[in-house]
Design a protein around this motif. Sequence first.
Motif, short mmCIF file in Angstrom:
data_model
loop_
_atom_site.label_atom_id
_atom_site.label_comp_id
_atom_site.label_asym_id
_atom_site.label_seq_id
_atom_site.Cartn_x
_atom_site.Cartn_y
_atom_site.Cartn_z
N GLY A 142 0.81 -1.20 0.00
CA GLY A 142 0.00 0.00 0.00
C GLY A 142 0.85 1.26 0.00
O GLY A 142 2.08 1.22 -0.02
N PRO A 143 0.20 2.42 0.04
CA PRO A 143 0.92 3.68 0.07
C PRO A 143 1.70 3.86 1.36
O PRO A 143 1.35 3.29 2.41
CB PRO A 143 -0.20 4.73 -0.04
CG PRO A 143 -1.43 4.04 0.44
CD PRO A 143 -1.26 2.60 0.05
N GLU A 147 2.83 9.38 1.05
CA GLU A 147 1.69 9.38 0.14
C GLU A 147 0.38 9.57 0.90
O GLU A 147 -0.51 10.31 0.48
CB GLU A 147 1.66 8.06 -0.65
CG GLU A 147 0.72 8.08 -1.84
CD GLU A 147 0.83 6.83 -2.69
OE1 GLU A 147 -0.03 6.64 -3.58
OE2 GLU A 147 1.77 6.02 -2.45
N ILE A 148 0.25 8.92 2.05
CA ILE A 148 -0.98 9.02 2.84
C ILE A 148 -1.15 10.42 3.40
O ILE A 148 -2.21 11.05 3.25
CB ILE A 148 -0.97 7.97 3.96
CG1 ILE A 148 -1.12 6.56 3.38
CG2 ILE A 148 -2.09 8.25 4.97
CD1 ILE A 148 -0.85 5.45 4.37
N ALA A 151 -1.81 13.13 0.76
CA ALA A 151 -3.18 13.10 0.25
C ALA A 151 -4.13 13.86 1.17
O ALA A 151 -5.05 14.55 0.70
CB ALA A 151 -3.64 11.65 0.10
N GLU A 210 -6.17 7.05 -0.79
CA GLU A 210 -4.97 6.53 -0.13
C GLU A 210 -5.28 6.00 1.27
O GLU A 210 -4.49 5.25 1.85
CB GLU A 210 -3.90 7.62 -0.04
CG GLU A 210 -3.24 7.97 -1.35
CD GLU A 210 -4.05 8.94 -2.20
OE1 GLU A 210 -3.56 9.32 -3.27
OE2 GLU A 210 -5.19 9.31 -1.79
#
Length: 329
Positions: A142-143, A147-148, A151, A210
């Motif tokens: 996963g991210p 990235e999380i 977002a 995300e």
Amino acid sequence: MVDKRQFNIVAVGQSGRLSYEAVLLAASLRATNPDFTGRLFIAVPQAGPLWPDDPAIQDPDILALLVQFGAEIIPFENKIFGASYPYGNKIECLTALPDEPFLFVDTDTVFTGPLASVGFDFAKPSASMKREGTWPVLELYGPGYTEIWRALYDRFGLDFESSLDTSQPAEYWKRYLYFNAGWFFHESPQRFGKRFAEYARVIRDDAPPELICQPLSPWLDQVALPLVIHSFGGGRPGDALAGLDGDVTCHWRTMPLFYARESDHAVEVVEQVLAPNPVKKVLKEYLPFKKMVYQGKGRDVRALFDRDDLPRREQMIRNKIKREGLWVR
């Protein structure tokens, strides 16, 4: 900047555990800060569609002690969270306050020193760094952290890069703005509370993709909080705020953990303010206070640990207490 404006303190109280904790909080504030000129609010959720049972404090003895220690009960209505996410109380209670600078503290907090020594800048909010890397929970494919969190900042039109602690390596949780919501402050509970509620509701109901695999219970308040603080120009607490989670406040969380790891002075404050008979008569009904304080089991827990050489992980502390049959919650 040191902000010397008068401010109010708010904690959430309701029937059961939080009502007993609220008495300890109020008693410790009056014992250690007799010259505090602000108001102490115990914010109490009211019965309504989001609470199947009435959450209000009903015990007249507890209510009498709160009044005795100078606390004011302030009711508020849950419009977003309620029983399905009780941590949302710390979000929804804010707009019930007078619009004056405030310090929110979790109810399991004791005051141990002078608040006048804390260098607040209420225009630049901050929150507790007494936290672990509990969120996000990374999946193998996963991210990642960047990235999380990016977002979320993008979702609310916030600058992500300026929130980072670049002294920490990329993809290490401490690089990203993340707080424990055990205390936070701002100059306007109305503006802060409205934005906190807005961000939390969006994350719950319309999160970026995300976050699709991310748990939000119980972490939702701590996911939204850094975004809100950053949006108001705040950030990590500096040295001026070191008394919070230090010599001025103690977020004790559970009585066994309190006795295991907190300072001698904090223990003295708790035992002293809980000792008077009118207080003992009421608070001995709460099992953790009864066993740890009034029956002295907390001192047995304390003897198990060296405060200068505590186990690195909290779970190791918990496990040792449980093996000795001293755990109570």
